[in-house]
Design a protein around this motif. Sequence first.
Motif, PDB file in Angstrom:
ATOM      1  N   TYR A  48       0.853  -1.184   0.000  1.00  0.00           N
ATOM      2  CA  TYR A  48       0.000   0.000   0.000  1.00  0.00           C
ATOM      3  C   TYR A  48       0.889   1.235   0.000  1.00  0.00           C
ATOM      4  CZ  TYR A  48      -3.827  -3.119   1.178  1.00  0.00           C
ATOM      5  OH  TYR A  48      -4.765  -4.118   1.145  1.00  0.00           O
ATOM      6  N   ILE A  49       0.612   2.146  -0.927  1.00  0.00           N
ATOM      7  CA  ILE A  49       1.343   3.407  -1.027  1.00  0.00           C
ATOM      8  C   ILE A  49       0.333   4.519  -0.768  1.00  0.00           C
ATOM      9  CG2 ILE A  49       2.717   4.905  -2.519  1.00  0.00           C
ATOM     10  CD1 ILE A  49       3.236   2.307  -4.215  1.00  0.00           C
ATOM     11  N   THR A  50       0.628   5.388   0.179  1.00  0.00           N
ATOM     12  CA  THR A  50      -0.306   6.466   0.529  1.00  0.00           C
ATOM     13  C   THR A  50       0.229   7.806   0.040  1.00  0.00           C
ATOM     14  OG1 THR A  50      -1.003   5.248   2.485  1.00  0.00           O
ATOM     15  CG2 THR A  50      -1.548   7.591   2.412  1.00  0.00           C
ATOM     16  N   ILE A  51      -0.612   8.521  -0.694  1.00  0.00           N
ATOM     17  CA  ILE A  51      -0.307   9.851  -1.209  1.00  0.00           C
ATOM     18  C   ILE A  51      -1.392  10.798  -0.689  1.00  0.00           C
ATOM     19  CG2 ILE A  51      -0.094  11.294  -3.290  1.00  0.00           C
ATOM     20  CD1 ILE A  51       2.101   9.260  -3.281  1.00  0.00           C
ATOM     21  N   ASP A  52      -0.997  11.953  -0.169  1.00  0.00           N
ATOM     22  CA  ASP A  52      -1.946  12.980   0.254  1.00  0.00           C
ATOM     23  C   ASP A  52      -2.189  13.932  -0.903  1.00  0.00           C
ATOM     24  OD1 ASP A  52      -2.240  12.071   2.917  1.00  0.00           O
ATOM     25  OD2 ASP A  52      -0.383  13.072   3.489  1.00  0.00           O
ATOM     26  N   GLY A  67       7.047  -6.038  -8.401  1.00  0.00           N
ATOM     27  CA  GLY A  67       6.657  -7.436  -8.517  1.00  0.00           C
ATOM     28  C   GLY A  67       5.641  -7.946  -7.511  1.00  0.00           C
ATOM     29  N   ILE A  68       5.073  -7.081  -6.689  1.00  0.00           N
ATOM     30  CA  ILE A  68       4.042  -7.528  -5.753  1.00  0.00           C
ATOM     31  C   ILE A  68       2.770  -6.712  -5.980  1.00  0.00           C
ATOM     32  CG2 ILE A  68       5.677  -8.341  -4.006  1.00  0.00           C
ATOM     33  CD1 ILE A  68       5.148  -5.855  -2.397  1.00  0.00           C
ATOM     34  N   PRO A  69       1.614  -7.287  -5.686  1.00  0.00           N
ATOM     35  CA  PRO A  69       0.371  -6.531  -5.861  1.00  0.00           C
ATOM     36  C   PRO A  69       0.438  -5.219  -5.076  1.00  0.00           C
ATOM     37  CG  PRO A  69      -0.094  -8.825  -5.327  1.00  0.00           C
ATOM     38  CD  PRO A  69       1.381  -8.634  -5.159  1.00  0.00           C
ATOM     39  N   THR A  70       0.075  -4.132  -5.743  1.00  0.00           N
ATOM     40  CA  THR A  70       0.215  -2.807  -5.146  1.00  0.00           C
ATOM     41  C   THR A  70      -1.081  -2.024  -5.281  1.00  0.00           C
ATOM     42  OG1 THR A  70       2.566  -2.789  -5.699  1.00  0.00           O
ATOM     43  CG2 THR A  70       1.552  -0.670  -5.228  1.00  0.00           C
ATOM     44  N   LYS A  71      -1.444  -1.367  -4.198  1.00  0.00           N
ATOM     45  CA  LYS A  71      -2.616  -0.491  -4.191  1.00  0.00           C
ATOM     46  C   LYS A  71      -2.174   0.895  -3.753  1.00  0.00           C
ATOM     47  CE  LYS A  71      -5.796  -4.189  -3.542  1.00  0.00           C
ATOM     48  NZ  LYS A  71      -7.064  -4.265  -4.149  1.00  0.00           N
ATOM     49  N   LEU A  72      -2.683   1.890  -4.443  1.00  0.00           N
ATOM     50  CA  LEU A  72      -2.412   3.285  -4.117  1.00  0.00           C
ATOM     51  C   LEU A  72      -3.590   3.820  -3.319  1.00  0.00           C
ATOM     52  CD1 LEU A  72      -0.799   5.950  -4.498  1.00  0.00           C
ATOM     53  CD2 LEU A  72      -2.085   6.271  -6.618  1.00  0.00           C
ATOM     54  N   ILE A  73      -3.292   4.427  -2.178  1.00  0.00           N
ATOM     55  CA  ILE A  73      -4.320   5.088  -1.370  1.00  0.00           C
ATOM     56  C   ILE A  73      -4.101   6.592  -1.518  1.00  0.00           C
ATOM     57  CG2 ILE A  73      -5.313   5.397   0.934  1.00  0.00           C
ATOM     58  CD1 ILE A  73      -5.463   2.501  -0.126  1.00  0.00           C
ATOM     59  N   VAL A  74      -5.076   7.276  -2.094  1.00  0.00           N
ATOM     60  CA  VAL A  74      -4.987   8.729  -2.232  1.00  0.00           C
ATOM     61  C   VAL A  74      -5.917   9.322  -1.182  1.00  0.00           C
ATOM     62  CG1 VAL A  74      -5.190  10.716  -3.763  1.00  0.00           C
ATOM     63  CG2 VAL A  74      -4.550   8.474  -4.696  1.00  0.00           C
ATOM     64  N   ARG A  75      -5.325  10.080  -0.268  1.00  0.00           N
ATOM     65  CA  ARG A  75      -6.037  10.621   0.895  1.00  0.00           C
ATOM     66  C   ARG A  75      -6.321  12.103   0.681  1.00  0.00           C
ATOM     67  NH1 ARG A  75      -3.333   8.310   5.581  1.00  0.00           N
ATOM     68  NH2 ARG A  75      -4.825   6.676   5.096  1.00  0.00           N
ATOM     69  N   THR A  76      -7.587  12.484   0.868  1.00  0.00           N
ATOM     70  CA  THR A  76      -7.981  13.889   0.763  1.00  0.00           C
ATOM     71  C   THR A  76      -8.610  14.353   2.075  1.00  0.00           C
ATOM     72  OG1 THR A  76     -10.104  13.222  -0.197  1.00  0.00           O
ATOM     73  CG2 THR A  76      -8.367  13.824  -1.736  1.00  0.00           C
ATOM     74  N   LYS A  77      -8.429  15.626   2.372  1.00  0.00           N
ATOM     75  CA  LYS A  77      -9.031  16.249   3.563  1.00  0.00           C
ATOM     76  C   LYS A  77      -9.505  17.645   3.179  1.00  0.00           C
ATOM     77  CE  LYS A  77      -6.221  13.908   7.017  1.00  0.00           C
ATOM     78  NZ  LYS A  77      -5.222  14.043   8.068  1.00  0.00           N
ATOM     79  N   GLY A  78     -10.778  17.765   2.900  1.00  0.00           N
ATOM     80  CA  GLY A  78     -11.324  19.079   2.532  1.00  0.00           C
ATOM     81  C   GLY A  78     -10.720  19.612   1.247  1.00  0.00           C
ATOM     82  N   ASN A  79     -10.557  18.750   0.284  1.00  0.00           N
ATOM     83  CA  ASN A  79      -9.866  19.095  -0.952  1.00  0.00           C
ATOM     84  C   ASN A  79     -10.866  19.377  -2.072  1.00  0.00           C
ATOM     85  OD1 ASN A  79      -7.951  19.331  -2.934  1.00  0.00           O
ATOM     86  ND2 ASN A  79      -7.698  17.151  -3.225  1.00  0.00           N
ATOM     87  N   THR A 103      -9.206   7.052  -1.298  1.00  0.00           N
ATOM     88  CA  THR A 103      -9.559   6.373  -2.540  1.00  0.00           C
ATOM     89  C   THR A 103      -8.495   5.329  -2.811  1.00  0.00           C
ATOM     90  OG1 THR A 103     -10.598   8.380  -3.402  1.00  0.00           O
ATOM     91  CG2 THR A 103     -10.000   6.678  -5.009  1.00  0.00           C
ATOM     92  N   GLU A 104      -8.920   4.072  -2.996  1.00  0.00           N
ATOM     93  CA  GLU A 104      -7.988   2.973  -3.255  1.00  0.00           C
ATOM     94  C   GLU A 104      -7.964   2.678  -4.747  1.00  0.00           C
ATOM     95  OE1 GLU A 104      -8.195  -1.650  -2.284  1.00  0.00           O
ATOM     96  OE2 GLU A 104      -7.878  -0.432  -0.470  1.00  0.00           O
ATOM     97  N   ILE A 105      -6.764   2.686  -5.319  1.00  0.00           N
ATOM     98  CA  ILE A 105      -6.574   2.434  -6.749  1.00  0.00           C
ATOM     99  C   ILE A 105      -5.640   1.241  -6.899  1.00  0.00           C
ATOM    100  CG2 ILE A 105      -5.752   3.402  -8.928  1.00  0.00           C
ATOM    101  CD1 ILE A 105      -6.248   6.226  -7.557  1.00  0.00           C
ATOM    102  N   ASP A 106      -6.094   0.216  -7.611  1.00  0.00           N
ATOM    103  CA  ASP A 106      -5.291  -0.983  -7.821  1.00  0.00           C
ATOM    104  C   ASP A 106      -4.272  -0.718  -8.933  1.00  0.00           C
ATOM    105  OD1 ASP A 106      -4.249  -3.515  -7.983  1.00  0.00           O
ATOM    106  OD2 ASP A 106      -6.129  -4.490  -8.538  1.00  0.00           O
ATOM    107  N   LEU A 107      -2.983  -0.814  -8.587  1.00  0.00           N
ATOM    108  CA  LEU A 107      -1.925  -0.589  -9.573  1.00  0.00           C
ATOM    109  C   LEU A 107      -1.431  -1.892 -10.192  1.00  0.00           C
ATOM    110  CD1 LEU A 107       0.239   2.115  -7.731  1.00  0.00           C
ATOM    111  CD2 LEU A 107      -1.626   2.459  -9.368  1.00  0.00           C
ATOM    112  N   GLY A 108      -1.775  -3.027  -9.593  1.00  0.00           N
ATOM    113  CA  GLY A 108      -1.279  -4.310 -10.078  1.00  0.00           C
ATOM    114  C   GLY A 108       0.125  -4.565  -9.556  1.00  0.00           C
TER     115      GLY A 108
END
Length: 132
Positions: A48-52, A67-79, A103-108
């Motif tokens: 899991y990779i978290t981006i604000d 080489g491993i399943p990866t999900k991106l978490i994009v975090r918003t706060k009053g955006n 928001t979770e985005i599957d990157l594969g």
Amino acid sequence: MKNNIIIVSLFAAVFIIVAVVMNTSSLSSSQTIQTQGQNTEIKNGVQYITIDAGGGYLPKHSIAKAGIPTKLIVRTKGNYDCSSSLSIRAVGYQGILPGTGDTEIDLGAISAGEKIVGVCSMGMYSFDISFS
């Protein structure tokens, strides 16, 4: 009088040197956080990779394991700026992020040496994730 000028000059020089050293050390520590993958974690075999998002994306540069399943978490706060409209062409993602939430985005499973780039709708803000 001459001694007072010398003493004041020395104090000013020391103050400037301390300010420069403090600013440089805080800059290098923020770069270290970004390059050491502090915004990534692996849970149950998924990375899991978290981006604000909000007024841009932070961190702007991330490093993740390839080489491993990866999900991106994009975090918003009053955006509600253009970083709410996110496009990641490499994985075919385009969407509007909620004003507040994750928001979770599957990157594969991304191969080593590849880079994923996310960009806002206006092209003003971006981030990248390098895989190694």
